[in-house]
Design a protein around this motif. Structure first.
Motif, PDB file in Angstrom:
ATOM      1  N   ILE A  42       0.804  -1.223   0.000  1.00  0.00           N
ATOM      2  CA  ILE A  42       0.000   0.000   0.000  1.00  0.00           C
ATOM      3  C   ILE A  42       0.835   1.270   0.000  1.00  0.00           C
ATOM      4  CG2 ILE A  42      -1.877  -1.202   1.148  1.00  0.00           C
ATOM      5  CD1 ILE A  42      -1.131   0.270   3.722  1.00  0.00           C
ATOM      6  N   GLY A  43       2.152   1.150  -0.169  1.00  0.00           N
ATOM      7  CA  GLY A  43       3.000   2.333  -0.176  1.00  0.00           C
ATOM      8  C   GLY A  43       3.741   2.495   1.132  1.00  0.00           C
ATOM      9  N   LYS A  44       4.161   3.715   1.415  1.00  0.00           N
ATOM     10  CA  LYS A  44       4.968   3.976   2.602  1.00  0.00           C
ATOM     11  C   LYS A  44       4.196   4.785   3.637  1.00  0.00           C
ATOM     12  CE  LYS A  44       9.546   3.856   0.401  1.00  0.00           C
ATOM     13  NZ  LYS A  44      10.826   4.583   0.202  1.00  0.00           N
ATOM     14  N   MET A  45       4.495   4.500   4.896  1.00  0.00           N
ATOM     15  CA  MET A  45       4.014   5.302   6.011  1.00  0.00           C
ATOM     16  C   MET A  45       5.223   5.714   6.840  1.00  0.00           C
ATOM     17  SD  MET A  45       1.358   4.447   9.149  1.00  0.00           S
ATOM     18  CE  MET A  45      -0.105   4.526   8.143  1.00  0.00           C
TER      19      MET A  45
ATOM     20  N   VAL B 219       4.835  -0.613   3.450  1.00  0.00           N
ATOM     21  CA  VAL B 219       3.830  -1.368   4.192  1.00  0.00           C
ATOM     22  C   VAL B 219       3.140  -2.354   3.255  1.00  0.00           C
ATOM     23  CG1 VAL B 219       1.714  -1.236   5.569  1.00  0.00           C
ATOM     24  CG2 VAL B 219       3.432   0.592   5.730  1.00  0.00           C
ATOM     25  N   ALA B 220       2.969  -3.580   3.726  1.00  0.00           N
ATOM     26  CA  ALA B 220       2.229  -4.587   2.966  1.00  0.00           C
ATOM     27  C   ALA B 220       1.205  -5.249   3.870  1.00  0.00           C
ATOM     28  CB  ALA B 220       3.175  -5.642   2.395  1.00  0.00           C
TER      29      ALA B 220
ATOM     30  N   THR C 286       8.673  -4.489  -2.525  1.00  0.00           N
ATOM     31  CA  THR C 286       9.149  -3.725  -3.674  1.00  0.00           C
ATOM     32  C   THR C 286      10.051  -2.577  -3.226  1.00  0.00           C
ATOM     33  OG1 THR C 286       7.113  -4.232  -4.879  1.00  0.00           O
ATOM     34  CG2 THR C 286       8.440  -2.384  -5.680  1.00  0.00           C
ATOM     35  N   GLY C 287      11.240  -2.522  -3.798  1.00  0.00           N
ATOM     36  CA  GLY C 287      12.168  -1.449  -3.471  1.00  0.00           C
ATOM     37  C   GLY C 287      13.010  -1.689  -2.241  1.00  0.00           C
TER      38      GLY C 287
END
Length: 325
Positions: free
Chosen positions: A276-279, A284-285, A301-302
């Motif tokens: 879901i991107g970064k926090m 975050v997954a 990823t990354g």
């Protein structure tokens, strides 16, 4: 679903009384299929739950077995139902041996290389559950089996939630243990010595990176909205709390985490892996339990791989500061 202390019963999912006739049960099933079908605007996760509920009570034989209690994985409530990873850390470096209150047991006669493991997965929550269950039952009341399914189902939701989360942590620990000897895991790590509830369920270190893992069971479907989990059973800010705890441990150990992972029962998520991107800088997954091994082996990823001397250095730094709740 259905094997969790928080689970709705098959009848509750189908929205019908447990003593309904078989024909009324069939009608309720068909109605719930129409109501929950994704093509008509329904929830895909609930749609699957409806089908699973019908599998459990859709025939006379299956319903009879379910009503006798055989439709629930009740044995998983009790500590003996929770297998353990064992491994080098079961009794060392801050860990402890098998404990009846924690539900953690080494696998007998299993000689496969396992992840190096420290601490008791689910131990803190099991201890809290046992203490509060005895208080709820009443002083002087004899509890022959605090994990008796009939007793659990009558307990307040807060108690059932503690047990459900302990079971979730134990289930994730078994999966992590199977990653093999290239991985090290710390369970029930204190993020703030002043607050035992602020903890990391699992810290996993391996070639794919360093990950903080939260194992949860909300008792029903969950989804992500605006970077946080929502659902009927979701309280607080699970992802926000996980990131905060991760940052606290990272500062104390002077290490950098590759990301954070929230693990939920398979039936409670619409997709297996949702990055879901970064926090606050942390990838975050949200993943189904069956996909946890895949995520920890390949990384997010990354995320940067960790190997060689760096892997040893990160493990040493963590080992020197980790404290268990």
């Amino acid at each position: 679903m259905f094997d969790s202390p928080l689970s709705a019963s098959a009848y509750e999912v189908l929205q019908i009384d447990a003593d309904a006739s078989h024909e009324d049960l069939r009608k309720a099933y068909r109605l719930r299929l129409r109501q929950t079908h994704p093509d008509t605007g329904g929830d895909a996760v609930v749609f699957v739950q409806v089908q699973r509920a019908w599998e459990l009570v859709g025939t006379v034989e299956a319903r009879a077995a379910y009503d006798r209690g055989h439709g629930f994985a009740d044995a998983r409530y009790a500590p003996d139902g929770a297998g353990g990873a064992g491994g080098a850390g079961a009794g060392g470096a801050g860990g402890a041996g098998a404990d009846a209150s924690s539900g953690w047991r080494p696998r007998p006669a299993d000689t496969r290389p396992r992840a190096r493991s420290f601490g008791h997965p689910g131990g803190w929550r099991r201890e809290r559950y046992l203490t509060l269950m005895r208080e709820w039952a009443g002083r002087g009341t004899e509890l022959a089996d605090p994990y008796d399914p009939a007793l659990v189902r009558t307990a307040p939701r807060e108690l059932k939630r503690l047990l459900a989360d302990a079971l979730a942590e134990e289930a994730s620990a078994r999966i992590i243990a199977d990653l093999g000897m290239g991985y090290t895991v710390w369970h029930d790590v204190a993020a703030d010595p002043r607050d035992a509830a602020l903890k990391l369920d699992h810290i996993v270190l391996g070639p794919s990176g360093l990950y903080a893992v939260l194992s949860e069971d909300f008792g029903g479907p969950a989804r992500v909205r605006r970077g946080e989990l929502i659902g009927d059973g979701v309280t607080g800010a699970p992802i926000g709390d996980l990131v905060a705890a991760t940052r606290a441990v990272a500062r104390a150990a002077r290490v950098r985490f590759s990301g954070v992972v929230v693990v939920l029962p398979d039936e409670d998520l619409a997709t297996a892996i949702d990055e879901i991107g970064k926090m606050r800088g942390q990838p975050v997954a949200i993943v189904r339990r069956s996909a946890l091994s895949t995520v920890l082996r390949r990384g997010l990823t990354g995320a940067r791989d960790i190997g060689g001397n760096e892997l040893f250095d990160v493990r040493t730094r963590l080992q020197s500061v980790v404290r268990f709740v």
